[in-house]
Design an enzyme around this catalytic site. Structure first.
Site, PDB file in Angstrom:
ATOM      1  N   VAL A 278      10.791  83.733  25.527  1.00 48.57           N
ATOM      2  CA  VAL A 278      10.898  83.254  26.904  1.00 48.57           C
ATOM      3  C   VAL A 278      12.374  83.136  27.233  1.00 48.57           C
ATOM      4  O   VAL A 278      13.117  82.452  26.535  1.00 48.57           O
ATOM      5  CB  VAL A 278      10.201  81.896  27.092  1.00 48.57           C
ATOM      6  N   ALA A 279      12.824  83.820  28.282  1.00 51.94           N
ATOM      7  CA  ALA A 279      14.241  83.805  28.647  1.00 51.94           C
ATOM      8  C   ALA A 279      14.364  83.540  30.139  1.00 51.94           C
ATOM      9  O   ALA A 279      13.421  83.693  30.902  1.00 51.94           O
ATOM     10  CB  ALA A 279      14.895  85.141  28.285  1.00 51.94           C
TER      11      ALA A 279
ATOM     12  N   THR B 299       6.839  84.045  37.390  1.00 48.75           N
ATOM     13  CA  THR B 299       8.025  83.431  36.804  1.00 48.75           C
ATOM     14  C   THR B 299       7.802  82.956  35.373  1.00 48.75           C
ATOM     15  O   THR B 299       8.740  82.454  34.749  1.00 48.75           O
ATOM     16  CB  THR B 299       8.484  82.244  37.667  1.00 48.75           C
ATOM     17  N   GLY B 300       6.575  83.060  34.846  1.00 50.67           N
ATOM     18  CA  GLY B 300       6.356  82.788  33.436  1.00 50.67           C
ATOM     19  C   GLY B 300       5.759  81.434  33.122  1.00 50.67           C
ATOM     20  O   GLY B 300       6.019  80.871  32.062  1.00 50.67           O
ATOM     21  N   LYS B 301       4.924  80.906  34.005  1.00 48.69           N
ATOM     22  CA  LYS B 301       4.319  79.584  33.756  1.00 48.69           C
ATOM     23  C   LYS B 301       3.338  79.652  32.586  1.00 48.69           C
ATOM     24  O   LYS B 301       3.365  78.808  31.685  1.00 48.69           O
ATOM     25  CB  LYS B 301       3.622  79.100  35.030  1.00 48.69           C
ATOM     26  N   THR B 302       2.460  80.633  32.594  1.00 47.99           N
ATOM     27  CA  THR B 302       1.512  80.787  31.482  1.00 47.99           C
ATOM     28  C   THR B 302       2.235  81.109  30.181  1.00 47.99           C
ATOM     29  O   THR B 302       1.850  80.626  29.108  1.00 47.99           O
ATOM     30  CB  THR B 302       0.500  81.898  31.824  1.00 47.99           C
TER      31      THR B 302
ATOM     32  N   HIS C 195      12.877  92.300  27.286  1.00 46.64           N
ATOM     33  CA  HIS C 195      11.952  93.399  27.584  1.00 46.64           C
ATOM     34  C   HIS C 195      12.536  94.766  27.237  1.00 46.64           C
ATOM     35  O   HIS C 195      11.796  95.764  27.235  1.00 46.64           O
ATOM     36  CB  HIS C 195      11.561  93.359  29.061  1.00 46.64           C
TER      37      HIS C 195
ATOM     38  N   GLU D  95      18.940 104.820  59.683  1.00 44.02           N
ATOM     39  CA  GLU D  95      19.510 104.247  58.454  1.00 44.02           C
ATOM     40  C   GLU D  95      21.034 104.218  58.507  1.00 44.02           C
ATOM     41  O   GLU D  95      21.657 103.303  57.954  1.00 44.02           O
ATOM     42  CB  GLU D  95      19.031 105.055  57.241  1.00 44.02           C
TER      43      GLU D  95
ATOM     44  N   ASP E 170      11.954  95.778  61.113  1.00 48.81           N
ATOM     45  CA  ASP E 170      13.224  95.114  61.397  1.00 48.81           C
ATOM     46  C   ASP E 170      13.056  94.033  62.458  1.00 48.81           C
ATOM     47  O   ASP E 170      13.615  92.930  62.331  1.00 48.81           O
ATOM     48  CB  ASP E 170      14.260  96.139  61.874  1.00 48.81           C
TER      49      ASP E 170
END
Length: 682
Positions: free
Chosen positions: A217-218, A259-262, A398, A481, A556
């Site tokens: 976990v980072a 965001t990595g709660k689990t 990763h 653009e 836009d």
């Protein structure tokens, strides 16, 4: 292995222990031969079905001695010859013929039975009476006719077959549910339809199944440090209890999706080396009344048996929303009953039982206050999207399984700078997409270009090579653009440009511009105005270079409108409306505005004035820079994709002293490392 695990896994674990020599590590004993394996359930079902079909056929099969006649055959062969003794009408659709004893002289066996079918009883009686009149049979000698209703065994079975099939299917399904639910529930007890109140939580064995550690976990050092206290307590509770301290009963892990709660909850269980019970909030509520509270009770009972352990309830907002909203009937009653039982259980078990409850949610603002008070979920741990340093750490995690020859430190820093606002799940997706792109081109290594393409794939979608634009549409997209790029180039507070493309991507994107925004949390009025002007650059460019405007600026205009309303109604940045904020996340379901109609009219007027001000400013800027827009558009039509270096060659450097996040975080580190190498060599 603790006794709680023997209770959970049942006899299967005990059998494994016997094969290994027993839990005490005794001598290996020779096992008796295993009994013969019974036939699989599917073979038994098929065999029973075939047997039942055969029995049903034999029951309903006509008798071998029976012979069906027609009315004409019956009359000519038996009635006219006076061989008929009596007739029996069975179930009003068949007539059974009983012959006189003299019929044996005609070679007819006494066991032989004859019958014929009739359409209706009235028609049969008329035909019989007419035939006997023609034969001149007196009234006192006429053939007696009786009526009888018979229900054969086959017919009875056919009548009851749907009921029997329904009962059999019910029993089969209850056995299947029992087999699946007996080992799938948190307690591994009670199956069948009667085990519906058992918890569906999955238990992970800390010895073999929870392999996630905090090193995996980072990007969230503060949250990791806060949750580490739970790990230390579960590993060594006496160090806290001897001082009179008690561990918090629970913690809420809140943050955006991905965001990595689990992952944090699994890492906590993996570091602590304790059982891990995982369940989703939606699994508590079923269509049956009372199932949710029953499953909550069973979950906590299982946790107490396996203490010390961790309970993780994912998406707790499914049952933990504030009570008293949205009516009080139907499923809402069941959800509130489940929430009430959860509150009681969290108050019921003592801290000395060493059970920690972790819960994850994306909507902590809608949870019931009683759930968040001290004594239940004491800790509120916010896990937000990582900053640039956190993204670099996540990329390092990763990138480990990715086969690449790039410098891992430099690559992770560059990719972190190119992915502002990405969550951990997005970063993992980028690494996987890069590997897929490299494999698609039959490469042996994943290089830097593959990662850049993967980032574009995640941000803007897949290239639509099959979508061929007409020359007029392509020219319009190029000038659109170019308007964005030039407007942002000469606006001080606009985000630095990285890349501009007119290659169609995704569902509706005909072109896009990629920027490098900073990890910024506060915005001034000037910064928001510059952002609005940059967003309107495409629409203004179409107005300047073409006779008409197109629908290409739809996205836009939506962004600009939201930004303007946020300044007026949320951030209090408007002089006429004043320093007031009408934003209330708790009152999302209300059906009336928190201000009067007069204030609403004033807000609409000020938003329209703000957008028009930004539009006029952008129009003046691009009219003065019309030649630059022309250059960028022509280069886009020629190359389809241009970078920041191409813009600098065309327009020169931006007229501001700026250090982009790329220069600050990537190039500075590379320069420092190069200087360090020079000093060493010197």
């Amino acid at each position: 292995m603790p006794k709680a695990f023997e209770d959970f896994f049942g006899n299967g674990n005990k059998q494994q222990q016997q094969q290994r020599g027993g839990p005490e590590g005794g001598k290996r004993q020779r096992q008796p031969p295993l009994p013969e394996t019974p036939s699989p359930p599917n073979a038994n079902i098929i065999l029973g079905t075939l047997l039942g079909t055969y029995v049903l056929y034999k029951i309903t099969e006509p008798s071998e001695n029976g012979r069906e006649l027609t009315w004409q055959t019956f009359r000519t062969s038996f009635l006219n010859k006076g061989m008929v003794d009596r007739l029996v009408v069975v179930n009003r659709d068949m007539v059974r013929v009983y012959l006189r004893p003299e019929a044996v002289s005609l070679g007819i066996s006494r066991q032989q039975q004859f019958y014929f079918s009739i359409g209706s009883v009235a028609s049969f009686e008329n035909n019989l009476e007419k035939a006997q009149n023609e034969l001149g049979i007196p009234s006192n000698e006429r053939i007696p006719v009786t009526f009888r209703d018979e229900v054969g065994l086959g017919n009875a079975f056919i009548h009851f077959a749907p009921t029997l099939l329904l009962i059999g299917a019910f029993m089969y399904l209850s056995r299947r549910v029992g087999g699946a639910g007996g080992g799938g529930g948190a307690g591994g007890q009670g199956g069948g339809i009667f085990g519906i109140g058992k918890s569906k939580a999955k238990m992970f064995n800390q010895e073999s199944q929870v392999k996630v550690k905090f090193k995996d976990v980072a990007g969230a050092d503060e949250a990791k440090e806060e949750i580490m206290e739970f790990v230390k307590f579960l590993k060594n509770p006496t160090a806290y209890e001897r001082l009179g301290a008690t561990i918090p009963k629970g913690a809420i892990l809140s943050g955006p999706p991905g965001t990595g709660k689990t992952l944090f909850a699994k890492a906590t269980a993996g570091e602590a080396g304790v059982p891990f019970l995982s369940v989703s909030g939606s699994e508590f509520v079923e269509m049956f009344v009372g199932v949710g509270p029953s499953r909550v009770r069973d979950l906590f009972a299982t946790a107490k048996k396996n203490a010390p352990c961790i309970i993780f309830v994912d998406e707790i907002d499914a049952i933990g929303k504030a009570r008293g909203k949205g009516g009080s009937f139907g499923s809402n009653d069941e959800r509130e009953s489940t929430l009430n039982q959860l509150l009681v259980e969290m108050d019921g078990f003592d801290s000395s039982e060493h059970v920690v409850v972790l819960a994850g949610t994306n909507r902590s603002d809608v949870l019931d206050p009683a759930l968040l008070r001290p004594g239940r979920f004491d800790r509120h741990i916010a896990i937000d999207r990582p900053d640039i340093g956190g993204r670099a750490q996540i990329f390092k995690v990763h990138l480990k399984p990715i086969k690449t020859h790039e410098n891992m430190e430099q690559l992770s820093r560059k990719l972190a700078a190119l992915t502002p606002g990405f969550s951990g799940a997005d970063i993992r997706n980028v690494c996987n997409e890069a590997a897929l792109i490299a494999a698609r081109h039959l490469k042996d290594q994943v290089d830097e270009h593959d990662f850049e393409q993967a980032i574009e794939r995640v941000i803007a979608g897949l290239e639509k090579k099959s979508r061929v634009l007409s020359p007029e549409e392509k020219k319009t997209v190029a000038y659109h653009e170019a308007g964005h790029a030039v407007a942002g180039w000469y606006l001080q507070h606009a985000d630095p440009l990285l890349k501009v493309s007119i290659i169609p991507r995704g569902v509706a994107a005909l072109g896009y511009a990629q920027y490098l925004p900073k990890d910024q949390y506060l915005y001034s009025v000037k910064q928001m105005l510059d952002r609005m002007c940059m967003t309107l650059g495409g629409r203004v460019s179409e107005q300047i270079f073409f006779d008409t405007i197109t629908t290409g600026a739809h996205d836009d205009l939506q962004k600009v409108t939201k930004m303007a309303y946020a300044q007026v109604t949320v951030y209090g940045m408007n002089e006429k409306v004043g320093p007031m904020s009408f934003d209330d996340p708790q009152a999302e379901q209300q059906f009336q505005k928190p201000f009067s109609e007069q204030t609403a009219t004033l807000i609409d007027d000020e938003v329209r004035s703000l957008v028009n001000q930004a539009y006029d400013r952008t129009l003046q800027l691009l009219t003065e820079r019309k030649e630059e827009v022309e250059k960028v558009a022509q280069l886009l039509l020629q190359k389809e994709v241009i970078s920041r270096e191409d813009m600098e060659q065309l327009l020169g450097r931006r007229p501001f002293n700026e250090i982009t996040i790329y220069d600050e975080y990537v190039q500075k580190k590379v320069t420092y490392s190069y200087r360090f190498l020079l000093e060493i060599s010197w």
